[in-house]
Design a protein around this motif. Structure first.
Motif, PDB file in Angstrom:
ATOM      1  N   PHE A  16       0.814  -1.216   0.000  1.00  0.00           N
ATOM      2  CA  PHE A  16       0.000   0.000   0.000  1.00  0.00           C
ATOM      3  C   PHE A  16       0.846   1.265   0.000  1.00  0.00           C
ATOM      4  O   PHE A  16       1.624   1.490   0.930  1.00  0.00           O
ATOM      5  N   PRO A  17       0.691   2.114  -1.008  1.00  0.00           N
ATOM      6  CA  PRO A  17       1.367   3.415  -0.988  1.00  0.00           C
ATOM      7  C   PRO A  17       0.831   4.262   0.163  1.00  0.00           C
ATOM      8  O   PRO A  17      -0.305   4.114   0.595  1.00  0.00           O
ATOM      9  N   ALA A  18       1.660   5.174   0.639  1.00  0.00           N
ATOM     10  CA  ALA A  18       1.258   6.023   1.750  1.00  0.00           C
ATOM     11  C   ALA A  18       0.187   7.011   1.307  1.00  0.00           C
ATOM     12  O   ALA A  18       0.295   7.626   0.252  1.00  0.00           O
ATOM     13  N   LEU A  19      -0.850   7.157   2.127  1.00  0.00           N
ATOM     14  CA  LEU A  19      -1.833   8.218   1.913  1.00  0.00           C
ATOM     15  C   LEU A  19      -1.412   9.498   2.625  1.00  0.00           C
ATOM     16  O   LEU A  19      -1.700  10.599   2.160  1.00  0.00           O
ATOM     17  N   LEU A  20      -0.744   9.350   3.767  1.00  0.00           N
ATOM     18  CA  LEU A  20      -0.296  10.496   4.561  1.00  0.00           C
ATOM     19  C   LEU A  20       1.211  10.352   4.802  1.00  0.00           C
ATOM     20  O   LEU A  20       1.643   9.899   5.876  1.00  0.00           O
ATOM     21  N   PRO A  21       2.042  10.702   3.807  1.00  0.00           N
ATOM     22  CA  PRO A  21       3.493  10.472   3.919  1.00  0.00           C
ATOM     23  C   PRO A  21       4.202  11.512   4.789  1.00  0.00           C
ATOM     24  O   PRO A  21       5.067  12.260   4.325  1.00  0.00           O
ATOM     25  N   ILE A  22       3.842  11.551   6.063  1.00  0.00           N
ATOM     26  CA  ILE A  22       4.422  12.495   7.021  1.00  0.00           C
ATOM     27  C   ILE A  22       5.661  11.848   7.646  1.00  0.00           C
ATOM     28  O   ILE A  22       5.603  10.706   8.112  1.00  0.00           O
ATOM     29  N   VAL A  23       6.770  12.561   7.646  1.00  0.00           N
ATOM     30  CA  VAL A  23       8.032  12.027   8.144  1.00  0.00           C
ATOM     31  C   VAL A  23       8.469  12.827   9.365  1.00  0.00           C
ATOM     32  O   VAL A  23       8.503  14.061   9.336  1.00  0.00           O
ATOM     33  N   HIS A  24       8.826  12.127  10.438  1.00  0.00           N
ATOM     34  CA  HIS A  24       9.335  12.755  11.649  1.00  0.00           C
ATOM     35  C   HIS A  24      10.860  12.713  11.659  1.00  0.00           C
ATOM     36  O   HIS A  24      11.487  11.935  10.930  1.00  0.00           O
ATOM     37  N   ASP A  25      11.466  13.515  12.517  1.00  0.00           N
ATOM     38  CA  ASP A  25      12.920  13.661  12.509  1.00  0.00           C
ATOM     39  C   ASP A  25      13.650  12.586  13.297  1.00  0.00           C
ATOM     40  O   ASP A  25      14.873  12.479  13.211  1.00  0.00           O
ATOM     41  N   ASP A  26      12.949  11.795  14.090  1.00  0.00           N
ATOM     42  CA  ASP A  26      13.624  10.833  14.951  1.00  0.00           C
ATOM     43  C   ASP A  26      14.253   9.702  14.150  1.00  0.00           C
ATOM     44  O   ASP A  26      13.840   9.395  13.029  1.00  0.00           O
ATOM     45  N   ASP A  27      15.270   9.054  14.729  1.00  0.00           N
ATOM     46  CA  ASP A  27      15.892   7.860  14.157  1.00  0.00           C
ATOM     47  C   ASP A  27      15.514   6.687  15.062  1.00  0.00           C
ATOM     48  O   ASP A  27      16.068   6.530  16.160  1.00  0.00           O
ATOM     49  N   PRO A  28      14.546   5.860  14.650  1.00  0.00           N
ATOM     50  CA  PRO A  28      14.068   4.804  15.557  1.00  0.00           C
ATOM     51  C   PRO A  28      15.148   3.789  15.931  1.00  0.00           C
ATOM     52  O   PRO A  28      15.134   3.268  17.048  1.00  0.00           O
ATOM     53  N   MET A  29      16.097   3.528  15.030  1.00  0.00           N
ATOM     54  CA  MET A  29      17.168   2.586  15.357  1.00  0.00           C
ATOM     55  C   MET A  29      18.069   3.162  16.433  1.00  0.00           C
ATOM     56  O   MET A  29      18.478   2.449  17.361  1.00  0.00           O
ATOM     57  N   ALA A  30      18.377   4.463  16.345  1.00  0.00           N
ATOM     58  CA  ALA A  30      19.204   5.098  17.373  1.00  0.00           C
ATOM     59  C   ALA A  30      18.486   5.109  18.721  1.00  0.00           C
ATOM     60  O   ALA A  30      19.110   4.904  19.767  1.00  0.00           O
ATOM     61  N   VAL A  31      17.178   5.341  18.697  1.00  0.00           N
ATOM     62  CA  VAL A  31      16.401   5.318  19.939  1.00  0.00           C
ATOM     63  C   VAL A  31      16.481   3.940  20.582  1.00  0.00           C
ATOM     64  O   VAL A  31      16.701   3.809  21.799  1.00  0.00           O
ATOM     65  N   LEU A  32      16.342   2.908  19.772  1.00  0.00           N
ATOM     66  CA  LEU A  32      16.387   1.540  20.298  1.00  0.00           C
ATOM     67  C   LEU A  32      17.785   1.209  20.818  1.00  0.00           C
ATOM     68  O   LEU A  32      17.938   0.605  21.892  1.00  0.00           O
ATOM     69  N   ASP A  33      18.828   1.604  20.076  1.00  0.00           N
ATOM     70  CA  ASP A  33      20.207   1.348  20.508  1.00  0.00           C
ATOM     71  C   ASP A  33      20.514   2.029  21.838  1.00  0.00           C
ATOM     72  O   ASP A  33      21.313   1.524  22.630  1.00  0.00           O
ATOM     73  N   ALA A  34      19.869   3.176  22.065  1.00  0.00           N
ATOM     74  CA  ALA A  34      20.103   3.923  23.305  1.00  0.00           C
ATOM     75  C   ALA A  34      19.267   3.395  24.469  1.00  0.00           C
ATOM     76  O   ALA A  34      19.303   3.968  25.565  1.00  0.00           O
ATOM     77  N   GLY A  35      18.515   2.332  24.235  1.00  0.00           N
ATOM     78  CA  GLY A  35      17.706   1.751  25.298  1.00  0.00           C
ATOM     79  C   GLY A  35      16.308   2.322  25.406  1.00  0.00           C
ATOM     80  O   GLY A  35      15.572   1.995  26.340  1.00  0.00           O
ATOM     81  N   GLY A  36      15.924   3.166  24.440  1.00  0.00           N
ATOM     82  CA  GLY A  36      14.591   3.740  24.445  1.00  0.00           C
ATOM     83  C   GLY A  36      13.590   2.897  23.690  1.00  0.00           C
ATOM     84  O   GLY A  36      13.934   1.842  23.122  1.00  0.00           O
ATOM     85  N   ILE A  37      12.354   3.354  23.664  1.00  0.00           N
ATOM     86  CA  ILE A  37      11.277   2.660  22.955  1.00  0.00           C
ATOM     87  C   ILE A  37      10.849   3.541  21.778  1.00  0.00           C
ATOM     88  O   ILE A  37      10.287   4.617  21.981  1.00  0.00           O
ATOM     89  N   PRO A  38      11.119   3.112  20.560  1.00  0.00           N
ATOM     90  CA  PRO A  38      10.767   3.930  19.392  1.00  0.00           C
ATOM     91  C   PRO A  38       9.254   4.066  19.241  1.00  0.00           C
ATOM     92  O   PRO A  38       8.493   3.117  19.491  1.00  0.00           O
ATOM     93  N   ALA A  39       8.811   5.253  18.816  1.00  0.00           N
ATOM     94  CA  ALA A  39       7.383   5.477  18.580  1.00  0.00           C
ATOM     95  C   ALA A  39       6.926   4.817  17.289  1.00  0.00           C
ATOM     96  O   ALA A  39       5.760   4.454  17.154  1.00  0.00           O
ATOM     97  N   LEU A  40       7.850   4.666  16.332  1.00  0.00           N
ATOM     98  CA  LEU A  40       7.509   4.111  15.004  1.00  0.00           C
ATOM     99  C   LEU A  40       6.313   4.861  14.407  1.00  0.00           C
ATOM    100  O   LEU A  40       5.348   4.260  13.925  1.00  0.00           O
ATOM    101  N   ALA A  41       6.397   6.185  14.438  1.00  0.00           N
ATOM    102  CA  ALA A  41       5.256   7.021  14.072  1.00  0.00           C
ATOM    103  C   ALA A  41       4.803   6.804  12.636  1.00  0.00           C
ATOM    104  O   ALA A  41       3.603   6.757  12.354  1.00  0.00           O
TER     105      ALA A  41
END
Length: 487
Positions: A280-305
């Motif tokens: 499915f192509p994106a209907l709302l292709p909104i991109v956030h600035d976070d890096d989910p892999m870096a968040v996970l590597d730092a011990g955080g929980i990525p939002a996966l927005a």
């Protein structure tokens, strides 16, 4: 309809960046399923109900902004059409009296909301499709003020490249077109959430798919649309068509629809999110600035927005949900196929039937889906939407049988067993599942009650009859007596 987004326009570069980001989200999600601790120790269940607003005569009241201001309760939110609102009931644990908590909280909230919204000329009605809707109510100017809805409508129409065709054949025939997704607002549902572990998710989703047909048969409550008597649960074909991004040529080519039963049993929750990204192509292709892999590597929980927002624009009848609460990720199945109403008691009976049956089937030693083809499950689903409680259903070891017979002989005992496993008290099980039994014995659901009343008014103008019947329905709704006892 999901989280709020700001009004904006999207470029080709936005879509390219979004595709890259959502795929990175998917990689992070796969790693989390292998490594992360999900909240699974004490699962919660949840409930959402979408409502219609009508005036004193039973016609749609396009006043959700005024109604929400009068209600002044954060549990109530806007929905797609100005004649819709939604209530989100706080999650609860079934073993701690969750079904009773849901029921008491929902009745209390709805009574308060009705008292307040009536001061602005808007009354609450719980029914799958508001039968007094006319073509004039489904124009773009009836879309709620939230920018997300207009943006979604524009993106779906742009992807489709032409107006939306609504074509439904039942006892009567409806053929119309729409230049927005407003017809989707005619569909008001009850949404049930069940939290599960990553290891158990596939079993709960597969079980939810397997019982979708019999759920619909027991709860049909949408027999009229735009003055026509159509399917017993007309929400199903209407929703499938009202948000379809495909032209006729793409349908012929086999492109998958965004309102989707699915095409196979799954082995992991990852299968569903991966299908979303792949098909499915994106209907709302909104991109956030976070890096989910870096968040996970730092011990955080990525939002996966990006992954979550994209998932919210693929309208599976049983949708996978990834969410984060109190810094802990969790998964749940969102069961989205039931109509709203007729009463709170009926809604809670539907909830008890689902929660009990899905657990009993998901945790059975021999998976039901190893004996039932996915195609047969989908055929059960559409047969039940068309015929309601009179539908025939295919079930392993039984064959093709009336839905009422299947429920009485096989599925109610399973639902009792599942609720017992959840820790639901016997008296609550007996009362709520007794409502399902009562529907089977009388053959009456909301759809059947409404069409029967309409036949008694066959000599009246169609819309006058719809208004009169809806007002009678609304009065009975406030008694909280199950619909099969309204006679």
């Amino acid at each position: 309809m999901g989280e709020d987004v700001p009004a904006q326009e999207f470029t080709r570069a936005d879509r390219t960046r979004h595709r890259e980001k959502v795929r990175r989200n998917l990689d992070v999600f796969a790693r989390m399923l292998r490594e992360a601790h999900f909240d699974t120790d004490d699962p919660l269940t949840g409930l959402e109900v979408e409502l219609n607003l009508v005036d004193d005569d039973g016609d749609p009241a396009l006043r959700n902004a005024e109604a929400l201001e009068a209600i002044a309760d954060a549990a109530f939110q806007t929905e797609l059409g100005q004649f819709n609102i939604e209530i989100n009931v706080p999650p609860a644990r079934l073993r701690e009296g969750g079904l009773t908590t849901f029921e008491e909280g929902l009745r209390r909230s709805l009574n308060h909301a009705e008292e307040r919204s009536s001061t602005v000329g808007a009354h609450l009605v719980m029914i799958g499709i508001l039968p007094t809707l006319g073509e004039g109510h489904l124009r773009p100017d009836s879309i709620s003020a939230n920018p997300r809805y207009r943006l979604l409508s524009e993106q779906i129409l742009a992807a489709r490249g032409e107006d939306i065709l609504i074509k439904i054949d039942g006892p009567e025939r409806l053929l119309t077109t729409a230049d927005s997704i407003l017809p989707e607002a005619a569909c008001t549902s009850t949404q049930l959430h069940v939290q599960t572990s990553p290891d158990s998710f596939a079993a709960y989703w597969n079980a939810s798919q397997a019982i979708a047909g019999v759920q619909l048969a027991m709860s049909a409550n949408s027999p009229y649309l735009l003055g026509k008597e159509l399917w017993r649960e007309t929400r199903i074909p209407l929703f499938e068509q009202a948000t379809d991004t495909r032209s006729e040529e793409l349908k012929v080519q086999g492109v998958r629809p965004r309102v989707w039963f699915g095409e196979r049993w799954i082995t992991s929750v990852f299968d569903l999110f991966e299908e979303n990204v792949r098909y499915f192509p994106a209907l709302l292709p909104i991109v956030h600035d976070d890096d989910p892999m870096a968040v996970l590597d730092a011990g955080g929980i990525p939002a996966l927005a990006e992954l979550r927002l994209h998932n919210g624009t693929v309208y599976r009848w049983n949708r996978p949900i990834y969410d984060v609460a109190d810094a802990v990720p969790h998964l749940r199945v969102e069961n989205r196929l039931l109509a709203a109403g007729p009463t709170v008691a009926d809604i809670m009976a539907n909830a008890a039937f689902y929660f009990g049956l899905v657990r009993a089937i998901a945790e059975n030693d021999r998976p039901l889906w190893s004996q039932l083809s996915f195609t047969a499950a989908e055929e059960n689903f559409h047969s039940a939407a068309r015929d309601g409680i009179d539908a025939q259903q295919y079930w392993p070891g039984v064959g093709q049988v009336p839905a009422t017979e299947l429920v009485l002989r096989r599925l109610l005992p399973l639902a009792h067993r599942g609720l017992e496993a959840w820790g639901v008290e016997a008296s609550v099980r007996d009362r709520l599942l007794g409502i399902i039994e009562g529907r089977c014995l009388t053959g009456v659901t909301g759809a059947g009650w409404f069409t029967d009343r309409m036949r008694r008014r066959a000599d009246m103008d169609r819309y006058d009859a719809l208004r009169a019947t809806l007002l009678e329905y609304r009065e009975a709704m406030h008694t909280n007596e199950p619909v099969h006892t309204w006679e």
